[in-house]
Design a protein around this motif. Sequence first.
Motif, PDB file in Angstrom:
ATOM      1  N   GLN A   1      51.131  94.098 166.590  1.00  0.00           N
ATOM      2  CA  GLN A   1      50.575  94.809 165.427  1.00  0.00           C
ATOM      3  C   GLN A   1      49.833  96.086 165.820  1.00  0.00           C
ATOM      4  O   GLN A   1      48.946  96.541 165.115  1.00  0.00           O
ATOM      5  CB  GLN A   1      49.608  93.894 164.650  1.00  0.00           C
ATOM      6  CG  GLN A   1      50.276  92.691 164.014  1.00  0.00           C
ATOM      7  CD  GLN A   1      50.709  92.945 162.578  1.00  0.00           C
ATOM      8  OE1 GLN A   1      50.028  93.582 161.808  1.00  0.00           O
ATOM      9  NE2 GLN A   1      51.878  92.471 162.229  1.00  0.00           N
TER      10      GLN A   1
ATOM     11  N   HIS B   1      53.359  92.965 157.426  1.00  0.00           N
ATOM     12  CA  HIS B   1      52.284  93.494 156.583  1.00  0.00           C
ATOM     13  C   HIS B   1      51.700  92.453 155.635  1.00  0.00           C
ATOM     14  O   HIS B   1      50.804  92.773 154.850  1.00  0.00           O
ATOM     15  CB  HIS B   1      52.803  94.694 155.783  1.00  0.00           C
ATOM     16  CG  HIS B   1      53.364  95.765 156.655  1.00  0.00           C
ATOM     17  ND1 HIS B   1      52.572  96.701 157.301  1.00  0.00           N
ATOM     18  CD2 HIS B   1      54.626  96.028 157.053  1.00  0.00           C
ATOM     19  CE1 HIS B   1      53.339  97.485 158.034  1.00  0.00           C
ATOM     20  NE2 HIS B   1      54.590  97.095 157.911  1.00  0.00           N
ATOM     21  N   HIS B   2      52.247  91.228 155.679  1.00  0.00           N
ATOM     22  CA  HIS B   2      51.726  90.147 154.841  1.00  0.00           C
ATOM     23  C   HIS B   2      51.756  90.524 153.360  1.00  0.00           C
ATOM     24  O   HIS B   2      50.824  90.238 152.619  1.00  0.00           O
ATOM     25  CB  HIS B   2      50.308  89.760 155.284  1.00  0.00           C
ATOM     26  CG  HIS B   2      50.208  89.456 156.746  1.00  0.00           C
ATOM     27  ND1 HIS B   2      49.025  89.313 157.404  1.00  0.00           N
ATOM     28  CD2 HIS B   2      51.172  89.290 157.704  1.00  0.00           C
ATOM     29  CE1 HIS B   2      49.249  89.062 158.688  1.00  0.00           C
ATOM     30  NE2 HIS B   2      50.551  89.047 158.888  1.00  0.00           N
TER      31      HIS B   2
ATOM     32  N   ARG C   1      43.925  98.049 157.681  1.00  0.00           N
ATOM     33  CA  ARG C   1      43.999  97.624 156.268  1.00  0.00           C
ATOM     34  C   ARG C   1      42.623  97.295 155.737  1.00  0.00           C
ATOM     35  O   ARG C   1      42.377  97.348 154.547  1.00  0.00           O
ATOM     36  CB  ARG C   1      44.874  96.371 156.134  1.00  0.00           C
ATOM     37  CG  ARG C   1      46.317  96.641 156.403  1.00  0.00           C
ATOM     38  CD  ARG C   1      47.091  95.330 156.444  1.00  0.00           C
ATOM     39  NE  ARG C   1      48.229  95.479 157.318  1.00  0.00           N
ATOM     40  CZ  ARG C   1      48.793  94.506 158.001  1.00  0.00           C
ATOM     41  NH1 ARG C   1      48.310  93.283 157.903  1.00  0.00           N
ATOM     42  NH2 ARG C   1      49.819  94.736 158.761  1.00  0.00           N
TER      43      ARG C   1
ATOM     44  N   GLU D   1      44.511  85.620 163.233  1.00  0.00           N
ATOM     45  CA  GLU D   1      45.702  85.541 162.378  1.00  0.00           C
ATOM     46  C   GLU D   1      45.231  85.096 161.015  1.00  0.00           C
ATOM     47  O   GLU D   1      44.410  84.201 160.902  1.00  0.00           O
ATOM     48  CB  GLU D   1      46.692  84.503 162.929  1.00  0.00           C
ATOM     49  CG  GLU D   1      47.753  85.096 163.810  1.00  0.00           C
ATOM     50  CD  GLU D   1      48.276  86.445 163.357  1.00  0.00           C
ATOM     51  OE1 GLU D   1      48.209  86.775 162.173  1.00  0.00           O
ATOM     52  OE2 GLU D   1      48.745  87.185 164.220  1.00  0.00           O
TER      53      GLU D   1
ATOM     54  N   LYS E   1      46.134  95.597 161.455  1.00  0.00           N
ATOM     55  CA  LYS E   1      45.445  94.708 160.510  1.00  0.00           C
ATOM     56  C   LYS E   1      44.050  95.241 160.206  1.00  0.00           C
ATOM     57  O   LYS E   1      43.593  95.207 159.073  1.00  0.00           O
ATOM     58  CB  LYS E   1      45.349  93.296 161.090  1.00  0.00           C
ATOM     59  CG  LYS E   1      46.694  92.600 161.196  1.00  0.00           C
ATOM     60  CD  LYS E   1      46.537  91.095 161.303  1.00  0.00           C
ATOM     61  CE  LYS E   1      45.777  90.674 162.529  1.00  0.00           C
ATOM     62  NZ  LYS E   1      46.539  90.639 163.763  1.00  0.00           N
TER      63      LYS E   1
ATOM     64  N   ASP F   1      40.128  89.659 159.460  1.00  0.00           N
ATOM     65  CA  ASP F   1      41.393  90.198 159.967  1.00  0.00           C
ATOM     66  C   ASP F   1      41.470  90.126 161.486  1.00  0.00           C
ATOM     67  O   ASP F   1      42.498  90.430 162.056  1.00  0.00           O
ATOM     68  CB  ASP F   1      41.535  91.654 159.536  1.00  0.00           C
ATOM     69  CG  ASP F   1      40.445  92.505 160.154  1.00  0.00           C
ATOM     70  OD1 ASP F   1      39.280  92.116 160.017  1.00  0.00           O
ATOM     71  OD2 ASP F   1      40.762  93.526 160.768  1.00  0.00           O
TER      72      ASP F   1
END
Length: 1603
Positions: free
Chosen positions: A1386, A1557-1558, A1373, A321, A1370, A318
């Motif tokens: 982000q 958030h992909h 997460r 990218e 990121k 993470d």
Amino acid sequence: MAERGVDVSALPQEVREQLAELDLELSEGDITQKGYEKKRAKVLAPYLTQTQNLAPPPAYDAQSPGPSSASAPEPGPSNSSSSSSRHRRTRHPHRSSGTRDERYRSDIHTEAVQAALAKHKEEKMALPMPTKRRSAYVQSPVDNCTPPDSSSSSDDEAVSSESTGPQQSPDTWINSSLHGSSTSSSASSTLSHGESRPTQAPQPQSQQVPPPPTPAHPPHSHSQPSALAEAFAQARIDPVGGVGPPDVPSQAQARGSRVDLPPNAVVRGMSRGQSRSSMMETADGVPVSSRVSTKIQQLLNTLKRPKRPPLSEYFMDDQEEIVEVPQADPNTPKPEGRQIIPVKGEPLGVVSNWPPALQAALARWGATQGKSPALTALDITGKPLYTLTFGKLWSRSVKLAYTLLNKLGTKNEQILKPGDRVALVYPNSDPGMFWVAFYGCLLAEVIPVPIEVPLSRKDAGSSQVGFLLGSCGVGLALTSEICLKGLPKTPTGEILQFKGWPRLKWVVTDSKYLTKPSKDWQPHIPTANTDTAYIEYKASKEGTVMGVAVSKVAMLTHCQALSQACNYCEGETLVNVLDFKKDMGLWHGVLTSVMNRIHTISVPYAVMKACPLSWVQRVHIHKARVALVKCRDLHWAMMAHRDQRDTSLASLRMLIVADGANPWSVSSCDAFLNVFQAHGLKPEVICPCATSPEAMTVAIRRPGVPGAPLPARAILSMTGLSHGVIRVNTEDKNSALTVQDVGHVMPGALMCIVKPDGPPMLCKTDEIGEIVVNSRAGGNMYYGLHGVTKNTFEVIPVNASGTPIGEIPFVRSGLLGFVGPGSLIFVVGKNEGLLLVSGRRHNADDLVATALAVEPVKTVYRGRIAVFSVTVFYDERIVIVAEQRPDASEEDSFQWMSRVLQAIDSIHQVGLYCLALVPANTLPKTPLGGIHISDTKQLFLEGALHPCNILMCPHTCVTNMPKPRQKQPVGVGPASIMVGNLVAGKRIAQAAGRDLGLIEDQDLVRKLCMWPTMMHQFLTEALQWRAQTDPDHTLYVLLNAKGVAVCTATCVQLHKRAEKIAAALMERSGINIGENVVLLYPPGIDLIAAFYGCLYAGCIPVTVRPPHPQNLSATLPTVRMIIDVSKAACILTTQVLTKILRSKEAAATVNIKTWPIIIDTDDLPRKRPPTIYKPPNAEMIAYLDFSVSTTGMLTGVKISHAAVSALCRSIKLQCELYSSRQITICLDPYCGLGFVLWCLASVYSGHQSILIPPMELESSLTLWLGTLSQYRIRDTFCSYSVMELCTKGLGGQTDMLKARGVNLSCVRSCVVVAEERPRLALTHSFSKLFKDLGLSMRAVSTAFGSRVNLAICLQGTTGPDPSTVYVDMKSLRHDRVRLVERGAPQSLPLVESGTILPGVRVIIVNPETRGPLGDSHLGEIWVNSPHNATGYYTIYGEENLQADHFNTKLSFGDPQTLWARTGYLGFVKRTELTDSSGDRHDALFVVGSLDETLELRGLRYHPIDIETSVSRAHRSIGESAVFTWTNLLVVVAELCGSEQDALDLVPLVTNVVLEEHHLIVGVVVIVDPGVIPINSRGEKQRMHLRDSFLADQLDPIYVAYNM
């Protein structure tokens, strides 16, 4: 329908023509369905009377207009649009009936689409159809339901082709929007294909049930189904859950009422280790037959189907990218030819009598051929209006030139000088005025800039035209008197300042305003040089309008090259249908025609709309040799064509097709030839050409010799084209593209093909590239924009090794193509229509063609489709927007959309991201009626498109998602070496508040007016001690909505009221010591008295929020459940609530016969209890605290007497509370810290509490802030709901509050009590808004508590200010904390949750290994303190859960201490600040509840982060909530704008969640404000929302299921 009983073929010729023109208008979208029907009825009325008595037509049905116009599919490529066209079909087998737009027509392509769709037939997939609210007005607010189009989409004609008929009143179209129109929303999406919708008047929401639907004619019952209909029989959406009328959503819970628990809540009885998924599968008691869950099942089935081959497997950390760069497919076709050699046109001949400048040609013809006609203009009916001779053109142009140079300013100070730029604003219907203005400017040597007539301030692209005028430095506009009158004006009569335009001076150029020059004045006509002659506007793909400057020599050379290529002769006649302001219309129809003394007949767009055959008739009447048209005009003429035996096109030697470079033009040319060959049209006269504003004419097919073989066609593979290579299509005829050549390069030009992106490298012979041209006849620059000019006008191609091929610069044409055999040029698309998706190129026109080949097209208007791409998640995504016909049903629209998806997927091998249908006539138009693509794209991205149907397919087309994370084996184990407080090289993440410390000095006790802690461990003793030592000290003041103290309680009053209640409890038989008693009171002093009464009687109080009298059905079951779970022996309550509990309404919701004893405490006798109970030890339970977690769990925790006094002491020390202090509390007093502050803290510390029930704020917003100011309060406690109410309701009224004297400078601390991550945005905006009232920016802070410990942190008066850090979202997460700088992409701001309370220790622990973590690591917060709760109170008494949550030990490190697990994730960070003891301050940051997190793709998401992104996506989104269901992410958004915004939110929500958030959103639900349930602490009840959604109880405005 009117023509039900009429045999159309028997009607007179002129009536059939009128009907055909109406059909054409409808198919083009130029007339509304309602207008069409009305006019058609009027035309047929005289013929109906004769047949009326034979067959009375059946009543008009809202959904299916009956057999005559419910399209009857035939085996042919298209369906007829009405019975009249069906009759015509039998007589003209070679013609299409008009539902197909010939611009994009290709029988081969239609077959390909049908074959592709047939492939899907086997899959029997049922796509879940979106759900729409069944309210009459949903999707058709008046402004959205297009009235009969009275503004012509052409230029300035005020009357459109429709307004000749009688005008309809607004009532008629408003009413029509209520019946049967698809945009006015359907009854329900679950209707099956064969059901029709009932027409009904608007009803008040969810009170009446609409009548059951009446069956209509099944769509295909009256003819054989076409192959396509059969192919799609399976794809229809059957009514879910059996047949029968669709279910009506039950009324949603009343707005505004707080819901603390769903009726089917779960009582805490699951370990945290277990996931909630086992519960989810059973839908928490939701019946599986529910409509919503069936649709979700359909969606899951659809998503299980194999997608396009996925990209190669990958996993990236993470830190970087995390998207995959697609690897090149080894099977991709690659160019194999040799490098292309530049292609040379024939030399430009030298003709002796060619003029030295274009103006010289006009001067010559004006003098020698003055009577010769130059231009004939037509009126709206298509009859000649006036003819301008060369003599008149010359004399008027000279007059204008003289006026411009000499008469616009004062004698000494003229406004215009040669070289200045002037805008030409003339309507399309007035070519004569334009010609005079254009040549007048050339003679005056000022530079004309022709633009479109602005119709309104909101014109599509208006501000971009302003950019053009600004970049060209235009300050003067020429126009005609009529046009000036028609321009929009301000109330004072001045011309409106158009958006983005510079200030313009308007000059009228009608002859009567021009001055005749003196005898000695002659215009200066120099030989053509490189000075700019005129500027032609050009819109880029992004919508920017730039001016291409054309020099005098380029203008002349271009006219010479065209004269040579087209072989123009003096005195010929030319019919021009194109826009004369730019492009081919200007080059041939205005410039070259004057050079060659050609007579031009100009046919305006408005005439074409009224009479599509007009140009053919003009060719016939004037025996024209040349006609200048677009494919559209060929198509229209063919549609309107009848047996006009008198029409002859034999005189034409050249039919120039201006958009012949569009790959789809070939079918229009063929079809036109097919029809008109019988009328003398020769095949060799059709001359397609390729042009661009920058390179001007690139190539044109020379007129052929009769009998010569026709040029060849190229049949190319679309797959090859998408990879930029030319492959003749052999294997799969479904994905073939047939293109025609556009002739040879222009005389005197040099052309080559270069790569469209990157350096201009020459292409290979079998490669598609951009055409670049070197010629004297081309544009020079973008006027005023030197940077952009270089890239386009000064390109030097390089060979494979990168060396330039020469010195000469080429101009980029923006056309993509290749050179075929015999040096013929083929064009396959334009740069601006190019969509680059995953490294492959697709042409927007090709996609439009495929969409239009999907039959039957009852759904959309043919000419009104926009295709563009938007960048989402590191790739371009394709969006198609079309205008939907008003009579299309939801069902038809959805069917058509799903077919288009499949067709494009099969033929182009590319997924569509979004397909949207908007109401008719709502897309922004270009001046000549096309769609303004860049404005449409802008509206889509801004959420202002207002679609009436939308289908998103992110699951299908987003293939570059990162691979799901595999959980790594857990790191630090017991074997780690621990040195002091270090874990793996880091300090252990733990923090502690200061010591509680006990005061034993009795004198100090008296001095501080504290009751001696050592002697009294119980609050009951404290109250008795205060009643004796300081009886008249007021402890509580309760305020009403007006801010008046309605009730107060001194120490002695409270003690006496508690005694009364204790006596009543002791008298009752059946209530024993140690039994639970439910307290059911509104917020107030009664509740406090009842609490102490219970303690005095030895009972255990359980405070419960009373049910909402207006919403018993939703709130009473919660009360019942707590009473049942706590096994209460008795309910203490008020008289009013006693009545409610026993009412009929209550009986409808719960069983009222089984209530425990109910004691009304309003009028109890004045009695004292025989004794006041004292517990044997402090570990006994003092009270039960019941609360509903945000995940829908009802949890009761046991609080002991020891915990109560420890907590009160801790708060007292932190906030420095003592008798002389006053605090204000605006909180719900039923659980958690709110209850402690409301009922317990004052009795312990002796301070006075001013109580404000939060619900009073709803009627009086200023109550809380006014109280703070009036009583000069230093410390106040509130909830997020209160803060939000004040921010939203009072944010704009600070001046009014100031005027009233509200002053908040006294407030030292304002603490928000919550059990969640601090809401930084809200606290920050509150501080900012009320700063003007004196509120200190440092005052607002937060507290944090949980079920296991009601107060862990509370920002008191001592510690340092709360610190803020920025963490990378990121890494969160991935369960890690990475600190970043403010403003980093982000980044997520987190603020400390307040200072840790005295006596509390926290440690951060890995929830899986249960080992301690290091500083700044994310883990579960564990707490150890004397005021931890003792355990859960549940009916099961699950010991394992008790031990796990309340008495847990670390797996290593300090295995002795007992900890309680809070269930929240967070981290501890040591800051640079110092605390009161002088040590460095350890800050605790709460990230979110572990129970609430969403596990998706192996990562952990906090709902609040996704919701923050969603709420930012569009101004109309109020609140939002997310949850998962069977691994689908569901987003619920409250719409606070108008309902027409509802569908705009779907793509924006999908985009923002994907980008930030992909994650791909599975379902988007749009609901009314107030639907998302919020509990008393202002937290969202997401699980309750989920259950309501699955049980179909939300009454959503719209539900979109993303494919």
